[in-house]
Design an enzyme around this catalytic site. Structure first.
Site, mmCIF file in Angstrom:
data_model
loop_
_atom_site.group_PDB
_atom_site.id
_atom_site.type_symbol
_atom_site.label_atom_id
_atom_site.label_comp_id
_atom_site.label_asym_id
_atom_site.label_seq_id
_atom_site.Cartn_x
_atom_site.Cartn_y
_atom_site.Cartn_z
ATOM 1 N N HIS A 90 46.874 49.869 35.859
ATOM 2 C CA HIS A 90 45.652 49.863 36.671
ATOM 3 C C HIS A 90 46.106 50.150 38.099
ATOM 4 O O HIS A 90 47.196 49.711 38.516
ATOM 5 C CB HIS A 90 44.974 48.498 36.733
ATOM 6 C CG HIS A 90 44.558 47.894 35.428
ATOM 7 N ND1 HIS A 90 45.408 47.205 34.629
ATOM 8 C CD2 HIS A 90 43.344 47.838 34.829
ATOM 9 C CE1 HIS A 90 44.753 46.751 33.564
ATOM 10 N NE2 HIS A 90 43.495 47.124 33.656
ATOM 11 N N ASP A 117 47.639 47.242 39.821
ATOM 12 C CA ASP A 117 48.919 46.723 39.303
ATOM 13 C C ASP A 117 50.062 47.338 40.088
ATOM 14 O O ASP A 117 51.094 46.708 40.330
ATOM 15 C CB ASP A 117 49.166 47.135 37.842
ATOM 16 C CG ASP A 117 48.050 46.775 36.917
ATOM 17 O OD1 ASP A 117 47.347 45.801 37.201
ATOM 18 O OD2 ASP A 117 47.883 47.478 35.893
HETATM 19 C C1 XUL Z 1 41.367 43.232 28.977
HETATM 20 C C2 XUL Z 1 42.089 44.458 28.650
HETATM 21 C C3 XUL Z 1 42.422 45.379 29.790
HETATM 22 C C4 XUL Z 1 42.342 46.826 29.465
HETATM 23 C C5 XUL Z 1 42.564 47.752 30.633
HETATM 24 O O1 XUL Z 1 41.085 42.421 27.892
HETATM 25 O O2 XUL Z 1 42.430 44.701 27.516
HETATM 26 O O3 XUL Z 1 43.681 45.046 30.256
HETATM 27 O O4 XUL Z 1 43.259 47.182 28.479
HETATM 28 O O5 XUL Z 1 41.730 47.491 31.685
#
Ligand code: XUL
Ligand code: CO
Length: 448
Positions: free
Chosen positions: A113, A116
């Site tokens: 993300h 992150d």
């Molecule tokens: C949350 C989840 C996230 C997604 C990406 O449950 O799985 O980490 O994978 O935003």
């Protein structure tokens, strides 16, 4: 001994996982906990190497940012890469640790993300500039290590501004901010050669219908996805967009509930050409499905894009994101995986975290070694079942009546309801045919 330039770029100035070498395949007899017992990346299974089947990815957020804090207690993990008070330095240290780990574990990909990689700045422009600095650094690391980006995404759920949703927020200004954030994340993904882009809508849902215009929110979500897709395409992005279903948590009702719901949404809003599904094991559990069910629903529609690997807790129903280790469950999933011809563009991303009380740095290695090994073993078993057992014939025979006579005519649309009535009247009560479930189940145990 002086490090070569290449090694220095991958590892950074400092080695974080000291004493841990690159993890190798040593086979099931090895007693070395820092070795693969089943995952042999070059081993071919059904004509394809394990590496190419799985395209394993490391999740930046859990592995390098997740400090073990929970709603009841302070962080437990003192990561040595998260010590600098300068956000750029801290992000670079984290990236050094990330590429050292990814290289040592031998995963070909990672996923991230925006936040992150580096903390958000005070403004959208400041965040974009930070991301630019860190993606410059990531590009060098990718080049030196050969590690690639499986997918990028924007975190549209942690910041308080998204408490009422991001793309589905009742306030246009928040929707616009989310758009700005997604634009930056798409730019970063394209710059890093990302093969896919993910949308997981943790706050795209609601808590109370009393204050929610659900129709408008879902229409807005579709509009948002269309313009995000159009932007990425205009910038030359050729990869696939994935929606990641989850029924709830953090919202009470999430719009992307499960595979079937997301497929209906993509079809209704004309997004099927560009979007597929990223399915997560724990999310299937929360939706009251098996993961094999979720994968089969997606595969039926040609939308089995990518997987987030983990495991929930069957006793308490929490989204625990534990590392996968259930061989029987995974074998059922690998049967679907192989018969669907694998994933469409994606890979297997470990969206999983070591436990709060797993506080040694080497626990991150044990967790991923276990996860990669259990997938490898399940793949081998599923492949044996499909190649050597009567499984496929047994399945085929269950439906044999549709391959001949009136059954075949029905399949081709050549029988009316009156025809069915006539056939049934003539034949009388059908014979009872066993589903043989226990016999099917025994095949898995036999090949394990
Ligand atoms: C949350 C989840 C996230 C997604 C990406 O449950 O799985 O980490 O994978 O935003
Ligand atoms: Co996930």
């Amino acid at each position: 001994m002086a490090k070569s330039k290449k090694t220095t770029v991958i590892l950074g100035e400092k080695e974080y996982f000291k004493g841990i070498p690159k993890i190798k395949f040593e086979g099931r007899k090895s007693k070395n906990p820092f070795s693969f017992k089943w995952y042999n990346e070059d081993q071919k299974v059904g004509g394809k190497t394990m590496k190419d089947h799985f395209r394993f990815a490391i999740a930046y957020w859990h592995t390098f940012c997740g400090d073990g804090g929970d709603p009841f207690g302070a962080p437990t993990k003192k990561f040595p890469w998260l010590t600098s008070s300068d956000p750029i330095q801290s992000a670079k240290d984290k990236m050094d640790a990330a590429f050292e780990f990814i290289t040592k574990i031998g995963a070909p990909y990672y996923c991230f993300h925006d936040v992150d990689m580096v903390d958000e700045g005070a403004t959208l422009a400041a965040s974009a500039s930070r991301l630019q600095t860190l993606t410059d650094y990531a590009l060098q690391k990718q080049k030196a290590s050969g590690v690639k980006l499986l997918w990028g995404t924007a975190n549209l759920f942690s910041n308080p501004r998204y408490m009422n949703g991001a793309a589905t927020n009742p306030d246009f200004e928040v929707v616009a901010y989310a758009g700005g954030q997604v634009k930056n994340a798409i730019d970063a993904t394209i710059k890093l050669g990302g093969e896919n882009y993910v949308f997981w809508g943790g706050r795209e849902g609601y808590i109370s219908l009393l204050n929610t215009n659900m129709k408008r929110e879902i229409d807005n979500l579709a509009q948002f996805l269309h313009i995000a897709k159009d932007y990425a395409r205009s910038q030359g992005f050729k990869g696939t967009f994935f929606i990641e279903p989850k029924p709830c948590e953090p919202s009470k009702h999430q719009y992307d509930y499960d595979s079937a719901t997301v497929i209906a949404f993509l079809r209704e809003y004309d997004l099927l050409n560009d979007f597929k599904l990223n399915l997560e094991f724990n999310h299937a559990t929360l939706a009251g499905h098996t993961m094999a069910h979720e994968m089969q629903v997606a595969a039926n529609a040609g939308l089995l894009g990518s997987l987030d690997a983990n495991r929930g807790d069957y006793q308490n129903g929490w989204d625990t994101d534990q590392f996968p280790n259930d061989l029987y469950e995974l074998t059922e999933c690998m049967l679907v995986f192989l018969q669907a011809g694998g994933l469409k563009g994606g890979g297997i991303n470990f969206d999983a975290k070591t436990r709060r009380n797993s506080t040694d740095l080497d626990d991150i290695f044990h967790a991923h070694i276990g996860g990669m090994d259990v997938f490898a073993r399940a793949l081998l078993i599923a492949n044996d079942i499909l190649k050597e057992s009567d499984y496929k014939d047994l399945m085929k025979n269950r439906y044999a009546s549709f391959t001949r006579g009136n059954g075949a005519k029905f399949t081709k649309g050549k029988l009316s309801l009156e025809d069915l009535s006539k056939i049934a009247t003539k034949k009388g009560e059908p014979e009872m045919r066993s589903g043989k479930q226990e016999m099917f189940e025994n095949i898995i145990n036999q090949y394990i």
